[in-house]
Design an enzyme around this catalytic site. Structure first.
Site, PDB file in Angstrom:
ATOM      1  N   SER A   1      26.487  43.165  55.808  1.00  0.00           N
ATOM      2  CA  SER A   1      27.437  42.758  56.732  1.00  0.00           C
ATOM      3  C   SER A   1      27.063  43.502  58.175  1.00  0.00           C
ATOM      4  CB  SER A   1      28.775  43.055  56.560  1.00  0.00           C
ATOM      5  OG  SER A   1      29.373  42.126  55.719  1.00  0.00           O
TER       6      SER A   1
ATOM      7  N   ARG B   1      31.315  41.965  47.536  1.00  0.00           N
ATOM      8  CA  ARG B   1      32.020  41.696  48.818  1.00  0.00           C
ATOM      9  C   ARG B   1      33.611  41.822  48.497  1.00  0.00           C
ATOM     10  NH1 ARG B   1      29.480  38.644  52.711  1.00  0.00           N
ATOM     11  NH2 ARG B   1      27.412  39.927  53.310  1.00  0.00           N
TER      12      ARG B   1
ATOM     13  N   GLN C   1      33.893  47.071  52.098  1.00  0.00           N
ATOM     14  CA  GLN C   1      33.393  46.769  52.941  1.00  0.00           C
ATOM     15  C   GLN C   1      32.700  47.912  53.905  1.00  0.00           C
ATOM     16  OE1 GLN C   1      36.976  45.181  55.180  1.00  0.00           O
ATOM     17  NE2 GLN C   1      36.656  43.285  54.807  1.00  0.00           N
TER      18      GLN C   1
ATOM     19  N   TYR D   1      30.583  33.771  50.574  1.00  0.00           N
ATOM     20  CA  TYR D   1      29.192  33.061  50.847  1.00  0.00           C
ATOM     21  C   TYR D   1      29.599  31.532  50.564  1.00  0.00           C
ATOM     22  CZ  TYR D   1      26.542  37.341  50.907  1.00  0.00           C
ATOM     23  OH  TYR D   1      25.827  38.726  51.123  1.00  0.00           O
TER      24      TYR D   1
ATOM     25  N   ASP E   1      29.198  47.766  52.970  1.00  0.00           N
ATOM     26  CA  ASP E   1      28.471  46.573  52.989  1.00  0.00           C
ATOM     27  C   ASP E   1      27.135  46.675  54.025  1.00  0.00           C
ATOM     28  OD1 ASP E   1      27.517  43.957  52.996  1.00  0.00           O
ATOM     29  OD2 ASP E   1      29.614  43.123  53.036  1.00  0.00           O
TER      30      ASP E   1
END
Length: 374
Positions: A131, A120, A125, A226, A128
């Site tokens: 997500s 993360r 990104q 998280y 990911d």
């Protein structure tokens, strides 16, 4: 090199790579073999794959000859055993939650990448998948709740009188939670949201929701966005606050999860029994233990008129766009390991290392190494 795309299990409507992604892979000087009807449930025909430069082959041929196999759901051990020596497996292997498969991959000398392990970080990104799929899940969860709720979401002024807006409580303001907030607001609901991370408060407020604050939360910047485990005192205050708001809610959507651990219990049985009849709970963490004490994975149960939906793979309910997003994440990762049509694994790259379950039978990802040494 040959890249293989397999058809997913019957309950998985997504496909790892759509024809548009295959066209990109072909431009990288690779060959792409696709199992017949691999994309059918995502409305991508074999003909489209062929027009994009892919070749249609049997599952057996792909397993035995592909250098890299790209999928979503984990393969069975028997099929992993059919892969040619040195071939690389990629997918969402649930490496931290499925130690039996992880052990098999290591013991059989395999090289495997698990996309849920993508770090993360800002640089990662675009790769990911968690997500991306959380965006789909948060959106669909609200639509599911709206279909089940025996009343309107928005406020209505009618000749028969006024209808007050539904009250929605979102527990967890990560990607799925924020998408759920945005969707519920677009449907006209009054939205409240809770998250242990104070950093989430500004995002919640920017979407027009009200933030449910519980003081004293422990945060960890190294947790990759998280939530982390909390003290007993904080958990007591948290549950009391959630109980108070839940008893007034028409809809609760729970999204809170901790990587590698059982999902935190946020909605107790006493809370469910105190909620109004007709209310709906959508538990997006049901497959990892559940945020609601009474939820069951992939089942809908009813308690005192409250329907509790234990959601599993909600992203598969929107296979076209979910597959498109998943495939884009895949391509962004594959750029790191495919060069001039050949597979080149650079373990000095923190994204490659962080995502790799094992290489030639040795654990690689720090999270896997930690799990194995625990």
């Amino acid at each position: 090199m040959i890249i293989g795309i397999l058809k997913e299990p019957q309950d998985e409507a997504r496909v790892a790579l759509l024809p548009e992604a295959v066209k990109t892979l072909i431009s990288w000087k690779t060959s792409v073999w696709v199992e017949s009807s691999a994309g059918a449930s995502a409305y991508a025909s074999d003909q489209w794959y062929q027009e994009s430069g892919g070749e249609i082959h049997t599952r057996k041929e792909i397993l035995e000859k592909a250098d890299l196999i790209c999928g979503i759901q984990p393969l069975a051990e028997a099929e992993i055993g059919q892969m040619k020596p040195g071939a690389v497996l990629m997918g969402q292997l649930s490496a931290l939650f499925n130690p039996k498969l992880t052990d098999y991959l290591i013991q059989s000398g395999r090289t495997a990448f698990s996309m849920e392990l993508v770090p993360r970080t800002t640089r990662a990104q675009a790769m990911d998948v968690l997500s991306s799929m959380a965006t789909v899940t948060g959106y669909k969860a609200v639509l599911m709740a709206a279909n089940l709720l025996p009343r309107f979401f928005p406020m209505f002024m009618t000749a028969a009188g006024s209808i007050t807006p539904a009250r929605v409580l979102i527990l967890g303001a990560g990607v799925a939670g924020l998408q759920a907030i945005a969707t519920a607001k677009r449907l006209g609901a009054t939205v409240y949201a809770f998250d242990v991370r104070q950093a989430a408060k500004e995002e919640v407020l920017s979407l027009g929701a009200k933030f449910v604050d519980v003081e004293g939360a422990k945060e960890d910047k190294s947790a990759g966005g998280y939530a982390v485990e909390q003290s007993a005192e904080y958990l007591r205050k948290q549950k009391d606050t959630i109980h108070e708001h839940a008893t007034k809610a028409d809809v609760i959507i729970t999204t809170a999860q901790i990587p590698g651990r059982k999902a935190p219990l946020l909605v107790e049985e006493r809370t469910v029994r105190a909620m109004k009849a007709g209310a709906v709970i959508i538990d997006l963490a049901a497959s990892s233990g559940g945020n609601c004490a009474l939820s069951q994975p992939d089942q809908t149960v009813e308690v005192n008129g409250v329907r509790i939906v234990g959601v599993g793979n909600l992203a598969a309910e929107m296979p076209q766009d979910a597959s498109k997003m998943y495939g884009k994440n895949y391509l962004n990762f594959l750029k790191l390991i495919i060069h001039n049509g050949e597979l080149k694994l650079n373990f000095e790259d923190d994204i490659v290392t962080g995502t790799c379950v094992c290489h030639e039978g040795k654990p690689v990802s720090p999270r896997i190494v930690q799990m194995k040494s625990a």
